[in-house]
Design a protein around this motif. Structure first.
Motif, PDB file in Angstrom:
ATOM      1  N   MET A   1       0.946  -1.179  -0.056  1.00  0.00           N
ATOM      2  CA  MET A   1      -0.100   0.028  -0.046  1.00  0.00           C
ATOM      3  C   MET A   1       0.831   1.153   0.128  1.00  0.00           C
ATOM      4  O   MET A   1       1.704   1.137   0.853  1.00  0.00           O
ATOM      5  CB  MET A   1      -0.708   0.027   1.177  1.00  0.00           C
ATOM      6  CG  MET A   1      -1.676   1.320   1.376  1.00  0.00           C
ATOM      7  SD  MET A   1      -3.020   0.997   2.477  1.00  0.00           S
ATOM      8  CE  MET A   1      -2.184   0.888   4.003  1.00  0.00           C
ATOM      9  N   SER A   2       0.715   2.267  -0.844  1.00  0.00           N
ATOM     10  CA  SER A   2       1.364   3.219  -0.793  1.00  0.00           C
ATOM     11  C   SER A   2       0.993   4.320   0.175  1.00  0.00           C
ATOM     12  O   SER A   2      -0.111   4.239   0.691  1.00  0.00           O
ATOM     13  CB  SER A   2       1.238   4.064  -2.305  1.00  0.00           C
ATOM     14  OG  SER A   2       0.037   4.692  -2.397  1.00  0.00           O
ATOM     15  N   LEU A   3       1.838   5.022   0.686  1.00  0.00           N
ATOM     16  CA  LEU A   3       1.804   6.037   1.507  1.00  0.00           C
ATOM     17  C   LEU A   3       1.119   7.220   1.260  1.00  0.00           C
ATOM     18  O   LEU A   3       1.460   7.792   0.259  1.00  0.00           O
ATOM     19  CB  LEU A   3       3.130   6.192   2.692  1.00  0.00           C
ATOM     20  CG  LEU A   3       3.675   5.058   3.284  1.00  0.00           C
ATOM     21  CD1 LEU A   3       4.988   5.560   3.838  1.00  0.00           C
ATOM     22  CD2 LEU A   3       2.745   4.695   4.471  1.00  0.00           C
ATOM     23  N   PRO A   4       0.191   8.015   2.204  1.00  0.00           N
ATOM     24  CA  PRO A   4      -0.248   9.365   1.524  1.00  0.00           C
ATOM     25  C   PRO A   4       1.048  10.199   1.859  1.00  0.00           C
ATOM     26  O   PRO A   4       1.986   9.820   2.301  1.00  0.00           O
ATOM     27  CB  PRO A   4      -0.987   9.767   2.948  1.00  0.00           C
ATOM     28  CG  PRO A   4      -1.619   8.251   3.491  1.00  0.00           C
ATOM     29  CD  PRO A   4      -0.454   7.554   3.332  1.00  0.00           C
ATOM     30  N   ASP A   5       1.021  11.419   0.976  1.00  0.00           N
ATOM     31  CA  ASP A   5       2.127  12.046   0.951  1.00  0.00           C
ATOM     32  C   ASP A   5       2.524  12.919   2.220  1.00  0.00           C
ATOM     33  O   ASP A   5       3.830  12.905   2.643  1.00  0.00           O
ATOM     34  CB  ASP A   5       1.769  13.496  -0.046  1.00  0.00           C
ATOM     35  CG  ASP A   5       1.910  13.230  -1.452  1.00  0.00           C
ATOM     36  OD1 ASP A   5       2.220  12.126  -1.816  1.00  0.00           O
ATOM     37  OD2 ASP A   5       1.272  13.660  -2.346  1.00  0.00           O
ATOM     38  N   ALA A   6       1.518  13.005   3.285  1.00  0.00           N
ATOM     39  CA  ALA A   6       1.841  13.449   4.646  1.00  0.00           C
ATOM     40  C   ALA A   6       2.716  12.558   5.339  1.00  0.00           C
ATOM     41  O   ALA A   6       3.619  12.745   5.913  1.00  0.00           O
ATOM     42  CB  ALA A   6       0.824  13.903   5.400  1.00  0.00           C
ATOM     43  N   ALA A   7       2.688  11.232   4.914  1.00  0.00           N
ATOM     44  CA  ALA A   7       3.135  10.222   5.720  1.00  0.00           C
ATOM     45  C   ALA A   7       4.707  10.080   5.285  1.00  0.00           C
ATOM     46  O   ALA A   7       5.634   9.910   6.072  1.00  0.00           O
ATOM     47  CB  ALA A   7       2.529   8.706   5.364  1.00  0.00           C
ATOM     48  N   LYS A   8       4.751  10.226   4.028  1.00  0.00           N
ATOM     49  CA  LYS A   8       6.037  10.275   3.266  1.00  0.00           C
ATOM     50  C   LYS A   8       6.854  11.516   3.912  1.00  0.00           C
ATOM     51  O   LYS A   8       8.093  11.302   4.024  1.00  0.00           O
ATOM     52  CB  LYS A   8       6.157  10.391   1.772  1.00  0.00           C
ATOM     53  CG  LYS A   8       5.246   9.346   1.036  1.00  0.00           C
ATOM     54  CD  LYS A   8       5.424   9.394  -0.347  1.00  0.00           C
ATOM     55  CE  LYS A   8       4.509   8.200  -0.903  1.00  0.00           C
ATOM     56  NZ  LYS A   8       4.214   8.615  -2.508  1.00  0.00           N
ATOM     57  N   SER A   9       6.218  12.640   4.326  1.00  0.00           N
ATOM     58  CA  SER A   9       6.853  13.797   4.535  1.00  0.00           C
ATOM     59  C   SER A   9       7.450  13.386   6.277  1.00  0.00           C
ATOM     60  O   SER A   9       8.489  13.823   6.417  1.00  0.00           O
ATOM     61  CB  SER A   9       5.886  14.920   4.828  1.00  0.00           C
ATOM     62  OG  SER A   9       5.740  15.413   3.336  1.00  0.00           O
ATOM     63  N   ALA A  10       6.503  12.757   6.716  1.00  0.00           N
ATOM     64  CA  ALA A  10       6.770  12.385   8.239  1.00  0.00           C
ATOM     65  C   ALA A  10       7.936  11.571   8.345  1.00  0.00           C
ATOM     66  O   ALA A  10       9.024  11.698   9.127  1.00  0.00           O
ATOM     67  CB  ALA A  10       5.553  11.783   8.728  1.00  0.00           C
ATOM     68  N   LEU A  11       8.032  10.493   7.235  1.00  0.00           N
ATOM     69  CA  LEU A  11       9.247   9.466   7.216  1.00  0.00           C
ATOM     70  C   LEU A  11      10.550  10.346   6.918  1.00  0.00           C
ATOM     71  O   LEU A  11      11.606  10.083   7.541  1.00  0.00           O
ATOM     72  CB  LEU A  11       8.892   8.408   6.518  1.00  0.00           C
ATOM     73  CG  LEU A  11       8.113   7.104   6.753  1.00  0.00           C
ATOM     74  CD1 LEU A  11       7.755   6.376   5.355  1.00  0.00           C
ATOM     75  CD2 LEU A  11       8.794   6.632   7.958  1.00  0.00           C
ATOM     76  N   GLN A  12      10.342  11.406   6.034  1.00  0.00           N
ATOM     77  CA  GLN A  12      11.408  12.060   5.584  1.00  0.00           C
ATOM     78  C   GLN A  12      11.975  12.843   6.848  1.00  0.00           C
ATOM     79  O   GLN A  12      13.163  12.919   7.230  1.00  0.00           O
ATOM     80  CB  GLN A  12      11.226  13.054   4.470  1.00  0.00           C
ATOM     81  CG  GLN A  12      12.473  13.364   3.707  1.00  0.00           C
ATOM     82  CD  GLN A  12      11.934  14.111   2.542  1.00  0.00           C
ATOM     83  OE1 GLN A  12      10.702  14.453   2.255  1.00  0.00           O
ATOM     84  NE2 GLN A  12      12.899  14.365   1.489  1.00  0.00           N
TER      85      GLN A  12
END
Length: 138
Positions: A1-12
């Motif tokens: 499942m791909s992550l929402p953009d906000a989740a990608k930002s959080a990971l970064q």
């Protein structure tokens, strides 16, 4: 499942800081970005039970995608809620049902800093989201 953009930002954001102090500061900054709830939403109707801190959660669905807003009386919890919202906002009820909270906080490098009571509280919030999503309107 791909992550929402906000989740990608959080990971970064959370894979950068080294020390727990840096992560805790970042966590509080994320918590300050939470959208405020209306006064009437700080009521028992929206309160999530099972958390040591007070947590309120509001969910709405549009085109089959859920958007949640949440807040807490505890600063660190607000940060954790912001990260949880980053992970789940925009998901369908079916996708919400598959979110692995422990895995998410492990990816963020925060799992080992979550006390059992905080983990239980966050799980209670996620469980409440799932109940809303699978309820009569979801």
């Amino acid at each position: 499942m791909s992550l929402p953009d906000a989740a990608k930002s959080a990971l970064q954001a959370f894979t950068q800081p080294g020390s727990w102090e840096q992560r805790a500061r970042l966590l509080m900054q994320w918590g300050e970005q939470l959208q405020a709830l209306d006064d009437n939403q700080h009521s028992d109707e929206y309160r999530v039970h099972g958390c040591e801190s007070q947590v309120w959660l509001v969910g709405t669905v549009q085109d089959g995608r859920w958007q949640f807003r949440a807040t807490s009386d505890a600063r660190l919890i607000r940060g954790l809620l912001a990260l949880l919202l980053a992970r789940v906002n925009g998901l369908s009820a079916a996708e919400l049902a598959t979110v692995d909270l422990a895995d998410w906080f492990t990816q963020l490098g925060l799992a080992r800093h979550l006390s059992p009571s905080r983990s239980n509280g966050l799980n209670a919030v996620l469980q409440r989201m799932r109940e809303l999503a699978s309820g009569p309107s979801g």
